[in-house]
Scaffold this active site. Structure first.
Site, PDB file in Angstrom:
ATOM      1  N   ARG A  37       0.819  -1.216   0.000  1.00 17.55           N
ATOM      2  CA  ARG A  37       0.000   0.000   0.000  1.00 17.55           C
ATOM      3  C   ARG A  37       0.855   1.271   0.000  1.00 17.55           C
ATOM      4  NH1 ARG A  37      -3.483   3.191   3.769  1.00 17.55           N
ATOM      5  NH2 ARG A  37      -5.420   3.684   2.660  1.00 17.55           N
ATOM      6  N   ILE A  63      -7.527   7.641  -1.356  1.00 14.85           N
ATOM      7  CA  ILE A  63      -7.386   6.184  -1.320  1.00 14.85           C
ATOM      8  C   ILE A  63      -8.134   5.721  -0.073  1.00 14.85           C
ATOM      9  CG2 ILE A  63      -5.097   6.457  -0.231  1.00 14.85           C
ATOM     10  CD1 ILE A  63      -4.339   3.715  -1.322  1.00 14.85           C
ATOM     11  N   SER A  64      -9.085   4.835  -0.243  1.00 13.57           N
ATOM     12  CA  SER A  64      -9.954   4.425   0.859  1.00 13.57           C
ATOM     13  C   SER A  64      -9.169   3.726   1.960  1.00 13.57           C
ATOM     14  CB  SER A  64     -11.054   3.493   0.346  1.00 13.57           C
ATOM     15  OG  SER A  64     -11.895   4.158  -0.559  1.00 13.57           O
ATOM     16  N   GLN A  65      -9.737   3.744   3.168  1.00 14.38           N
ATOM     17  CA  GLN A  65      -9.094   3.047   4.270  1.00 14.38           C
ATOM     18  C   GLN A  65      -9.065   1.558   3.974  1.00 14.38           C
ATOM     19  OE1 GLN A  65     -12.449   4.565   6.796  1.00 14.38           O
ATOM     20  NE2 GLN A  65     -11.940   2.744   7.986  1.00 14.38           N
TER      21      GLN A  65
END
Length: 217
Positions: A37, A63-65
């Site tokens: 990530r 960017i999503s969790q």
């Protein structure tokens, strides 16, 4: 594919956090572990790459969790023989996770800069089964065809019938639905021989889906 060189202790905490959030599919957990990530976030945010938070990226997007990425991926129930459409490439992180689970992934992005950078990251990681397409995610080009799974990573006011029509029989679509400034729900549709089954899963917060290809970047 290259794997992350992040400290093992932090990666272990990352996996435990996903499990605590209810993610139990082992294939999804492995995919989340295998995708580095830190390569998908801004250099200044890399210390937070494995925290369970959303982070800003270029073009005013996010960017999503990780727990949301993992949960949405799990709900999609992708298999190695599936063709998957993602609407909203962003950094390319979700597409990279899907590349470990599906046969082919087509990911659509309206921002040229995001599409180009995601394409570069995915190529560097060896995600050869992912195609990044610069296009309007609210009006998918006809030539892209039909899909076994569709994942939308921006909030829709409702799910368009034209998008549901792109699903193959027994196909699954997962998308956040709701207004930009109000409550949003993650919705899962399954296309059956008798129609479409709809389920509302969890509350979420996503940036809104916008039509057209961005002109400036």
């Amino acid at each position: 594919m290259p794997t992350s060189e992040w400290p093992p202790q932090e990666k272990m905490q990352f996996q435990l956090a996903l499990r605590r959030r209810g993610v139990s599919d082992l294939a999804v957990l492995r995919a989340m572990e295998d995708v580095p990530r830190e390569l998908f976030v801004a250099a200044g945010d890399r210390a937070d790459a494995y925290r369970d938070v959303a982070l800003p990226i270029d073009c005013g997007q996010t960017i999503s969790q990780p727990s949301v990425v993992a949960y949405m991926t799990e709900q999609l129930q992708s298999k190695p023989f599936h063709r998957v459409l993602e609407i909203g490439t962003g950094s390319g992180y979700q597409a990279a996770v899907l590349s470990h689970l599906a046969g082919d992934v087509v990911t659509v992005e309206r921002f040229r800069l995001l599409a180009e950078r995601a394409r570069e990251r995915l190529a560097r990681l060896g995600c050869r089964n992912v195609e990044v397409v610069l296009a309007d995610g609210c009006s998918i080009p006809d030539e892209l065809g039909h899909f076994d799974r569709i994942l939308v990573t921006a909030a829709l006011p409702d799910i368009p019938e034209a998008l549901v029509a792109r699903l193959q029989p027994d196909g699954v679509l997962v998308a956040p639905v709701g207004p930009q400034s109000g409550p949003q729900a993650l919705v899962r549709l399954r296309k059956t021989k008798d129609g479409v089954d709809r389920a509302e899963l969890i509350e979420v917060r996503f940036v809104p889906a916008l039509s057209g290809i961005a002109r400036e970047i």
